[in-house]
Design a protein around this motif. Structure first.
Motif: not given
Length: 190
Positions: A108-116
């Motif tokens: 399961v993948l989630a968005h990173p806290t750092d957009p880069q």
């Protein structure tokens, strides 16, 4: 009347100016009219809007050891799995092989806290060490469903899995809870 020019059919600069002014007034007035259920945008809404797209598994280095071969994402599905308003991705990953079906990992993948940064792996639902292959994968209403194929023992030829099970995972109490769906007739030893 034939041959006469009608003055009102030829646009003049004043006509364009009047049209532009009227159009600007309509656009400005429309910006003040809101539906009754409209709400102000908060930083959380902006952040959620930024993450409305699914995390890209092509940007992730998965914990799958493939030796000289590369790992590959063979299936993926996306949806809001934990009810927070952002989209997560479920990826089925295995080592590339021109023959046979190597075991799969389900992540399961989630968005990173750092957009880069690359998307984060937040859960491993199936590890390649479990020697299972994923036949199908779906996400619906926050539930992950998969059909898994495996082997009852080491003597079963690797071409012919004899264990078939359907499982689902659902986010509860801060983690993914797995449950097995009822087996269809003839799914083991078929």
């Amino acid at each position: 009347m034939a041959g006469q020019d009608l003055l009102h059919t030829q646009p003049r600069p004043m006509h364009w100016l009047a049209t532009a002014t009227a159009l600007s007034a309509v656009v400005a007035a429309a910006s003040f009219v809101q539906p009754p259920d409209a709400t102000a945008t908060t930083s959380r809404n902006v952040q959620a809007g930024r993450h409305s797209s699914a995390p890209d598994p092509g940007k992730v280095t998965f914990p799958v050891t493939c030796g000289p071969n590369r790992s590959e994402v063979v299936k993926k599905a996306s949806g809001d799995l934990d009810g927070d308003g952002t989209t997560e991705t479920v990826a089925v990953v295995r080592c590339h092989s021109d023959t046979g079906t190597p075991p799969s990992g389900v992540y399961v993948l989630a968005h990173p806290t750092d957009p880069q940064a690359a998307p984060r792996i937040v859960a491993a639902l199936v590890a390649p060490a479990q020697q299972l292959s994923v036949q199908s994968l779906a996400v619906k209403h926050g539930v992950i469903a998969a059909a898994l194929l495996g082997y009852s023992d080491l003597n079963v030829p690797r071409c012919c899995p004899d264990v078939h099970k359907s499982v689902k995972w659902q986010w509860r109490d801060g983690k993914f809870i797995q449950s097995e769906l009822p087996a269809a007739a003839g799914t083991k030893g078929a």
